[in-house]
Motif scaffolding. Structure first.
Motif, mmCIF file in Angstrom:
data_model
loop_
_atom_site.group_PDB
_atom_site.id
_atom_site.type_symbol
_atom_site.label_atom_id
_atom_site.label_comp_id
_atom_site.label_asym_id
_atom_site.label_seq_id
_atom_site.Cartn_x
_atom_site.Cartn_y
_atom_site.Cartn_z
ATOM 1 N N ASP A 173 39.668 27.502 48.677
ATOM 2 C CA ASP A 173 38.425 26.746 48.869
ATOM 3 C C ASP A 173 37.255 27.720 48.953
ATOM 4 O O ASP A 173 37.384 28.814 49.513
ATOM 5 C CB ASP A 173 38.494 25.913 50.150
ATOM 6 N N GLN A 174 36.133 27.296 48.410
ATOM 7 C CA GLN A 174 34.925 28.116 48.432
ATOM 8 C C GLN A 174 34.082 27.761 49.648
ATOM 9 O O GLN A 174 34.107 26.623 50.088
ATOM 10 C CB GLN A 174 34.134 27.919 47.134
ATOM 11 N N PRO A 175 33.372 28.687 50.205
ATOM 12 C CA PRO A 175 33.266 30.095 49.819
ATOM 13 C C PRO A 175 34.496 30.873 50.278
ATOM 14 O O PRO A 175 34.958 30.711 51.405
ATOM 15 C CB PRO A 175 32.010 30.569 50.536
ATOM 16 N N SER A 176 35.033 31.714 49.404
ATOM 17 C CA SER A 176 36.296 32.391 49.689
ATOM 18 C C SER A 176 36.159 33.903 49.906
ATOM 19 O O SER A 176 37.106 34.536 50.360
ATOM 20 C CB SER A 176 37.290 32.140 48.555
ATOM 21 N N TYR A 177 35.014 34.477 49.582
ATOM 22 C CA TYR A 177 34.835 35.923 49.736
ATOM 23 C C TYR A 177 34.095 36.205 51.037
ATOM 24 O O TYR A 177 33.054 35.610 51.320
ATOM 25 C CB TYR A 177 34.029 36.503 48.568
ATOM 26 N N SER A 178 34.647 37.114 51.810
ATOM 27 C CA SER A 178 33.988 37.570 53.028
ATOM 28 C C SER A 178 34.126 39.083 53.078
ATOM 29 O O SER A 178 35.244 39.604 53.031
ATOM 30 C CB SER A 178 34.641 36.948 54.270
ATOM 31 N N LEU A 179 33.027 39.760 53.176
ATOM 32 C CA LEU A 179 33.043 41.224 53.206
ATOM 33 C C LEU A 179 33.934 41.737 54.329
ATOM 34 O O LEU A 179 34.613 42.750 54.177
ATOM 35 C CB LEU A 179 31.618 41.750 53.362
ATOM 36 N N ASN A 180 33.985 41.023 55.447
ATOM 37 C CA ASN A 180 34.741 41.490 56.604
ATOM 38 C C ASN A 180 36.147 40.910 56.717
ATOM 39 O O ASN A 180 36.969 41.465 57.438
ATOM 40 C CB ASN A 180 33.969 41.183 57.887
ATOM 41 N N LYS A 181 36.449 39.800 56.031
ATOM 42 C CA LYS A 181 37.742 39.138 56.223
ATOM 43 C C LYS A 181 38.548 38.901 54.950
ATOM 44 O O LYS A 181 39.765 38.750 55.014
ATOM 45 C CB LYS A 181 37.529 37.788 56.907
ATOM 46 N N ARG A 182 37.897 38.804 53.790
ATOM 47 C CA ARG A 182 38.588 38.486 52.532
ATOM 48 C C ARG A 182 37.881 39.158 51.360
ATOM 49 O O ARG A 182 37.248 38.512 50.544
ATOM 50 C CB ARG A 182 38.635 36.968 52.301
ATOM 51 N N ASN A 183 38.019 40.475 51.275
ATOM 52 C CA ASN A 183 37.399 41.199 50.164
ATOM 53 C C ASN A 183 38.489 41.777 49.251
ATOM 54 O O ASN A 183 39.667 41.455 49.407
ATOM 55 C CB ASN A 183 36.430 42.267 50.687
ATOM 56 N N CYS A 184 38.102 42.634 48.334
ATOM 57 C CA CYS A 184 39.061 43.184 47.366
ATOM 58 C C CYS A 184 40.176 43.977 48.034
ATOM 59 O O CYS A 184 41.312 43.987 47.564
ATOM 60 C CB CYS A 184 38.347 44.034 46.323
ATOM 61 N N VAL A 185 39.887 44.622 49.158
ATOM 62 C CA VAL A 185 40.903 45.408 49.848
ATOM 63 C C VAL A 185 41.910 44.492 50.536
ATOM 64 O O VAL A 185 43.120 44.746 50.498
ATOM 65 C CB VAL A 185 40.247 46.390 50.844
ATOM 66 N N HIS A 186 41.442 43.410 51.135
ATOM 67 C CA HIS A 186 42.361 42.440 51.724
ATOM 68 C C HIS A 186 43.303 41.879 50.650
ATOM 69 O O HIS A 186 44.498 41.681 50.890
ATOM 70 C CB HIS A 186 41.592 41.296 52.389
ATOM 71 N N PHE A 187 42.749 41.617 49.479
ATOM 72 C CA PHE A 187 43.516 41.096 48.350
ATOM 73 C C PHE A 187 44.645 42.065 47.971
ATOM 74 O O PHE A 187 45.817 41.675 47.912
ATOM 75 C CB PHE A 187 42.566 40.859 47.165
ATOM 76 N N VAL A 188 44.319 43.342 47.743
ATOM 77 C CA VAL A 188 45.366 44.292 47.346
ATOM 78 C C VAL A 188 46.330 44.574 48.500
ATOM 79 O O VAL A 188 47.499 44.873 48.266
ATOM 80 C CB VAL A 188 44.812 45.605 46.740
ATOM 81 N N MET A 189 45.854 44.443 49.737
ATOM 82 C CA MET A 189 46.747 44.615 50.876
ATOM 83 C C MET A 189 47.866 43.564 50.826
ATOM 84 O O MET A 189 49.040 43.885 51.020
ATOM 85 C CB MET A 189 45.997 44.482 52.201
ATOM 86 N N GLU A 190 47.496 42.322 50.559
ATOM 87 C CA GLU A 190 48.511 41.263 50.494
ATOM 88 C C GLU A 190 49.474 41.489 49.332
ATOM 89 O O GLU A 190 50.670 41.227 49.443
ATOM 90 C CB GLU A 190 47.847 39.888 50.420
ATOM 91 N N LEU A 191 48.968 42.002 48.221
ATOM 92 C CA LEU A 191 49.848 42.298 47.082
ATOM 93 C C LEU A 191 50.775 43.467 47.418
ATOM 94 O O LEU A 191 51.954 43.462 47.034
ATOM 95 C CB LEU A 191 49.025 42.582 45.829
#
Length: 171
Positions: free
Chosen positions: A120-138
């Motif tokens: 669901d949007q908004p889905s990007y958060s600099l502090n909680k859901r950014n590109c680093v959080h994404f690769v961390m989960e992967l």
């Protein structure tokens, strides 16, 4: 056929059969960082190889970023998207490490990418859901240890180096 000829031909036949066996298919997941600049995402993965069960060739990459970069990302959540980068961007980025995965893990990776894509949007958060959080989960999906309380979620290269330190098998 004489016993002596059998003793010569059987090992040769088995030896040659080893060369004709199909190669094991695999997908390699490479974790990348890109130093800060005006292009995004700054952390992403590249997947290349072949799915064992289907023979499907894999050549894809995924990162997560804000749909538009503006000062709004400093104040809260904004629209986000999973994005694939062009080859020139990947070439100018730094591969930090790679992991070879089986078909089941590859399928879980794609499911996680889709989960991020359909949030669901908004889905990007600099502090909680950014590109680093994404690769961390992967990274977790491929079996790597990560520090979920890292202080490096705004530093892609440093975060991936931390993951590498937590996983000595990557050396």
């Amino acid at each position: 056929m004489t016993r002596g000829l059998r003793l010569i031909f059987l090992p040769m036949l088995l030896f040659c059969a080893g060369f004709s066996a199909p190669a094991r298919a695999e997908v390699v997941v490479s974790f990348y960082s890109h130093d800060f600049g005006d292009r995004f995402p700054h952390a992403f993965v590249v997947l290349k190889g072949t799915v064992d069960a289907t023979g499907e060739m894999v050549d894809a990459n995924y990162g997560f970023t804000a749909t538009s970069v503006s000062p709004a990302i400093l104040f809260g959540s904004v629209k986000g998207k999973v994005e694939s980068s062009k080859p020139d961007y990947i070439a100018k980025s730094d591969r930090q490490f790679e992991v070879t995965v089986d078909d089941a893990t590859y399928a879980r990776l794609l499911a996680k990418v889709d989960e991020w894509r359909t949030r669901d949007q908004p889905s990007y958060s600099l502090n909680k859901r950014n590109c680093v959080h994404f690769v961390m989960e992967l990274a977790e999906i491929v079996g790597l240890a990560v520090n979920r309380k890292s202080k490096l979620f705004k530093k892609p290269k440093s975060f991936l180096m931390e993951v590498k330190e937590l996983n000595p098998q990557l050396e």
